[in-house]
Design an enzyme around this catalytic site. Structure first.
Site, PDB file in Angstrom:
ATOM      1  N   ARG A  45     -55.328  32.712  65.680  1.00 28.42           N
ATOM      2  CA  ARG A  45     -54.974  33.534  64.632  1.00 28.42           C
ATOM      3  C   ARG A  45     -55.983  34.534  64.399  1.00 28.42           C
ATOM      4  O   ARG A  45     -56.833  34.959  65.229  1.00 28.42           O
ATOM      5  CB  ARG A  45     -55.090  32.528  63.401  1.00 28.42           C
ATOM      6  CG  ARG A  45     -56.286  31.787  63.427  1.00 28.42           C
ATOM      7  CD  ARG A  45     -56.849  31.341  62.069  1.00 28.42           C
ATOM      8  NE  ARG A  45     -57.504  32.693  61.281  1.00 28.42           N
ATOM      9  CZ  ARG A  45     -58.421  33.446  61.444  1.00 28.42           C
ATOM     10  NH1 ARG A  45     -59.376  33.196  62.454  1.00 28.42           N
ATOM     11  NH2 ARG A  45     -58.613  34.724  60.685  1.00 28.42           N
ATOM     12  N   GLY A  46     -55.580  35.629  63.449  1.00 30.21           N
ATOM     13  CA  GLY A  46     -56.300  36.743  63.011  1.00 30.21           C
ATOM     14  C   GLY A  46     -55.385  37.764  63.722  1.00 30.21           C
ATOM     15  O   GLY A  46     -55.163  37.817  65.163  1.00 30.21           O
ATOM     16  N   ALA A  47     -55.012  38.834  63.216  1.00 28.41           N
ATOM     17  CA  ALA A  47     -54.284  39.933  63.786  1.00 28.41           C
ATOM     18  C   ALA A  47     -54.460  40.230  65.212  1.00 28.41           C
ATOM     19  O   ALA A  47     -53.687  40.238  66.029  1.00 28.41           O
ATOM     20  CB  ALA A  47     -54.062  40.970  62.805  1.00 28.41           C
ATOM     21  N   ARG A  88     -45.237  35.350  64.389  1.00 29.51           N
ATOM     22  CA  ARG A  88     -45.864  35.676  63.091  1.00 29.51           C
ATOM     23  C   ARG A  88     -45.367  37.136  62.754  1.00 29.51           C
ATOM     24  O   ARG A  88     -45.741  37.763  63.628  1.00 29.51           O
ATOM     25  CB  ARG A  88     -47.467  35.401  62.891  1.00 29.51           C
ATOM     26  CG  ARG A  88     -47.661  33.923  63.406  1.00 29.51           C
ATOM     27  CD  ARG A  88     -49.074  33.567  62.864  1.00 29.51           C
ATOM     28  NE  ARG A  88     -49.163  33.630  61.327  1.00 29.51           N
ATOM     29  CZ  ARG A  88     -50.361  33.695  60.776  1.00 29.51           C
ATOM     30  NH1 ARG A  88     -51.564  33.524  61.413  1.00 29.51           N
ATOM     31  NH2 ARG A  88     -50.587  33.582  59.596  1.00 29.51           N
ATOM     32  N   GLN A 195     -59.783  29.579  56.087  1.00 30.33           N
ATOM     33  CA  GLN A 195     -60.178  30.324  57.238  1.00 30.33           C
ATOM     34  C   GLN A 195     -61.743  30.380  56.739  1.00 30.33           C
ATOM     35  O   GLN A 195     -62.577  30.678  57.713  1.00 30.33           O
ATOM     36  CB  GLN A 195     -59.693  31.610  57.496  1.00 30.33           C
ATOM     37  CG  GLN A 195     -58.173  31.254  58.168  1.00 30.33           C
ATOM     38  CD  GLN A 195     -57.092  31.121  57.183  1.00 30.33           C
ATOM     39  OE1 GLN A 195     -57.371  30.805  56.100  1.00 30.33           O
ATOM     40  NE2 GLN A 195     -55.755  31.220  57.404  1.00 30.33           N
ATOM     41  N   ASP A 236     -53.964  42.538  58.502  1.00 31.26           N
ATOM     42  CA  ASP A 236     -52.908  42.088  59.161  1.00 31.26           C
ATOM     43  C   ASP A 236     -52.154  43.438  59.359  1.00 31.26           C
ATOM     44  O   ASP A 236     -51.419  43.653  60.270  1.00 31.26           O
ATOM     45  CB  ASP A 236     -52.313  41.175  58.581  1.00 31.26           C
ATOM     46  CG  ASP A 236     -52.982  39.857  58.990  1.00 31.26           C
ATOM     47  OD1 ASP A 236     -54.100  39.681  58.265  1.00 31.26           O
ATOM     48  OD2 ASP A 236     -52.670  39.172  59.825  1.00 31.26           O
ATOM     49  N   ASN A 246     -53.077  41.886  53.676  1.00 29.57           N
ATOM     50  CA  ASN A 246     -54.270  40.894  54.401  1.00 29.57           C
ATOM     51  C   ASN A 246     -53.987  39.353  53.876  1.00 29.57           C
ATOM     52  O   ASN A 246     -53.246  39.172  52.827  1.00 29.57           O
ATOM     53  CB  ASN A 246     -55.801  41.522  53.903  1.00 29.57           C
ATOM     54  CG  ASN A 246     -56.780  40.799  55.032  1.00 29.57           C
ATOM     55  OD1 ASN A 246     -56.523  40.405  56.015  1.00 29.57           O
ATOM     56  ND2 ASN A 246     -57.669  40.285  54.143  1.00 29.57           N
ATOM     57  N   LYS A 247     -54.866  38.540  54.095  1.00 29.87           N
ATOM     58  CA  LYS A 247     -54.763  37.315  53.809  1.00 29.87           C
ATOM     59  C   LYS A 247     -54.576  37.132  52.114  1.00 29.87           C
ATOM     60  O   LYS A 247     -55.274  37.841  51.389  1.00 29.87           O
ATOM     61  CB  LYS A 247     -55.945  36.482  54.060  1.00 29.87           C
ATOM     62  CG  LYS A 247     -55.886  34.835  53.794  1.00 29.87           C
ATOM     63  CD  LYS A 247     -54.718  34.266  54.026  1.00 29.87           C
ATOM     64  CE  LYS A 247     -54.595  34.031  55.757  1.00 29.87           C
ATOM     65  NZ  LYS A 247     -53.121  33.546  55.940  1.00 29.87           N
TER      66      LYS A 247
HETATM   67  O1  MRU Z   1     -53.280  33.750  58.728  1.00 31.45           O
HETATM   68  P1  MRU Z   1     -54.476  34.320  59.530  1.00 31.45           P
HETATM   69  O2  MRU Z   1     -55.336  33.451  59.562  1.00 31.45           O
HETATM   70  O3  MRU Z   1     -53.956  34.764  60.706  1.00 31.45           O
HETATM   71  O4  MRU Z   1     -54.945  35.650  58.621  1.00 31.45           O
HETATM   72  C1  MRU Z   1     -55.897  36.336  59.127  1.00 31.45           C
HETATM   73  C2  MRU Z   1     -56.531  37.666  58.236  1.00 31.45           C
HETATM   74  O5  MRU Z   1     -55.665  37.390  57.135  1.00 31.45           O
HETATM   75  C3  MRU Z   1     -57.265  38.372  58.549  1.00 31.45           C
HETATM   76  O6  MRU Z   1     -58.154  38.853  57.707  1.00 31.45           O
HETATM   77  C4  MRU Z   1     -56.806  39.590  59.516  1.00 31.45           C
HETATM   78  O7  MRU Z   1     -55.760  39.269  60.446  1.00 31.45           O
HETATM   79  C5  MRU Z   1     -57.680  40.409  60.097  1.00 31.45           C
HETATM   80  S1  MRU Z   1     -58.396  39.561  61.363  1.00 31.45           S
HETATM   81  C6  MRU Z   1     -59.716  40.607  62.184  1.00 31.45           C
END
Ligand code: MRU
Length: 354
Positions: A45-47, A88, A195, A236, A246-247
C-alpha cells in the site's frame, strides 16, 4: 535499510503490511495474481509502492505469457494490465507506472514475446529505482523546512513501507532528524485501517525518532494547546491546481491547521501529480468495504465494534483543497501557491528531463 518491495531477479518480495506490527512477514512471489491481490488487500500500500508493485505485476505476467504467440501474448497482457489498473483507483502512481510498462509493449510489438517480457522486467526495475531516487530528493528538498525542536503531526503512513525507497513525508522527517534536528512526531492512528498506529509508529521506532500516537480526533486539540508546529502528509493524487487527495482524515487536519495558523505541508513525488486533473473534483475516491469500519482488525482477526447491519460509508481518501496547503514538497523542488503556475512549471521540467 527497510524496503517494502525488492526484486530478486525472478520474483517480487514484499512485506505483508496487513500483518504489521505483530508479525514481520515477507512474501515472495512470481505470480502476478498474488501481487494484484496484495495491492487490493493493502498488503502492499501507499501510492508509490502501489505503482512499483503494479509494474512488477505486469512484468511477471509478461514472463508467464512469453510462451504464447505474439498475438495472444499481447492480448492476454493487455487484459491483465487493465485488471492491475483498477486494483486501486485513487493513487495515480499505478496508472503512471502501467503507462510506462505499456510503452515497452507498444514500442516493441514486432519483437518476440520473450524479449518484450525481459524489457518489461527491466522497465519495472527502472521504475523501482526511479522511486527510490525521488524519495531521496523529497527528503533533501523538504528537510530544511522543518526546524530544530519542532513537534510535527502526520497522518497515515508515508515512510519506506509506502514506497520503494525511504518514503515521502516521513522521509522529510527522517532526513531532517538525520541532519541533527530534534523532532517529535504526533502520529494519527488513521482509522479505519490504522496505518498510523500499526505502521508509522513501527517505522519511527526503528528510526529512533521520538513519537506519540494519538487518535484521529485529537489533532485539533493539540494544536489549540500550541503543541504542534507543523503538519506533513503524503498524497495519493494531486491535481494541477494543488488540490490533494490523501488518506481520509487529512482534510480535517488541514482545516484545523489553517485555523491555528500552522504550516500544512504535502510531500509527494511528481508521479503523484495528475496532469490530466485540473482540480480535485476530478479525482476518483476509492470506497472500501463496510467491514473495515465495523470491525477492528489485527492480522487476520477482526473484532466487531458496531452492531451487525449498521449502515456504513467508507471512502478511503478525502480531498484537501489547495488553499489549505502551505507548500508541496516534491522530488523536483518545493512549490508554493498559486499551484496552477508552480506545479505546471515543475511538470514541464519533469517532461523535459524524461
Ligand atoms: O490506503 P493506503 O494505505 O494505500 O493510503 C496511503 C496514503 O494515503 C498515503 O498517505 C499516500 O499513499 C502517500 S504514501 C507515500
Amino acid at each position: 535499510m527497510l524496503r517494502a518491495l525488492t526484486w530478486t531477479g525472478t520474483s517480487l518480495r514484499y512485506i505483508d503490511q496487513t500483518k504489521l506490527p505483530l508479525e514481520e512477514s515477507v512474501i515472495e512471489t512470481t505470480d502476478y495474481r498474488d501481487v494484484v491481490q496484495a495491492i487490493k488487500r493493502l498488503a502492499i500500500r501507499g501510492a508509490p509502492a502501489i505503482g512499483v508493485a503494479g509494474a512488477f505485476a505486469a512484468a511477471l505476467a509478461a514472463r508467464e505469457f512469453a510462451r504464447l504467440s505474439s498475438v495472444y501474448f499481447t492480448a492476454e497482457l493487455k487484459k491483465v494490465v487493465d485488471d492491475i489498473r483498477t486494483a486501486r483507483p485513487t493513487a495515480v502512481n499505478l496508472r503512471w507506472a502501467l503507462d510506462r510498462m505499456c510503452l515497452v509493449l507498444s514500442s516493441s510489438s514486432n519483437e518476440p514475446p520473450e524479449l518484450i517480457a525481459e524489457r518489461m522486467v527491466q522497465r519495472a526495475q527502472e521504475i523501482l529505482h526511479d522511486d527510490e531516487e525521488r524519495c531521496r530528493a523529497i527528503g533533501e528538498n523538504g528537510a530544511p523546512l522543518l526546524k530544530d525542536g519542532w513537534d510535527i503531526l502526520t497522518h497515515c503512513n508515508t515512510g519506506a513501507l509506502a514506497t520503494a525507497g525511504d518514503g515521502t513525508a516521513l522521509n522529510v522527517i527522517r532526513t531532517a532528524a538525520e541532519r541533527g534536528k530534534h523532532l517529535h512526531v504526533f502520529v494519527d492512528e488513521t482509522r479505519p485501517l490504522l496505518q498510523g498506529a500499526r505502521l508509522t509508529t513501527w517505522e519511527l521506532r526503528r528510526l529512533s525518532i521520538p513519537h506519540t500516537l494519538i487518535t484521529d480526533g485529537m489533532g485539533a486539540f493539540l494544536m489549540q494547546q500550541g503543541r504542534v508546529n507543523a503538519v506533513i502528509v503524503g498524497a495519493d493524487r494531486i491535481a494541477m491546481n494543488g488540490d490533494t487527495v490523501n488518506k481520509v482524515g487529512t482534510y480535517s487536519v488541514a482545516l484545523a491547521a489553517l485555523y491555528h495558523r500552522i504550516p500544512f505541508f504535502v510531500a509527494a513525488p511528481l508521479t503523484t501529480v495528475d496532469a490530466s486533473a485540473a482540480s480535485g473534483k476530478e479525482i476518483p475516491i476509492e470506497e472500501r468495504g463496510a467491514d473495515e469500519i465495523t470491525t477492528i482488525r489485527n492480522g487476520s482477526c477482526g473484532v466487531a465494534v458496531a452492531p451487525k447491519g449498521t449502515a456504513v460509508y467508507a471512502p478511503a481518501f478525502d480531498m484537501t483543497p489547495a488553499d489549505l496547503i502551505t507548500a508541496i514538497i516534491t522530488d523536483g523542488g518545493v512549490v508554493h501557491p498559486p499551484y496552477e503556475e508552480s506545479l505546471r512549471k515543475l511538470m514541464e521540467d519533469e517532461k523535459g528531463d524524461s
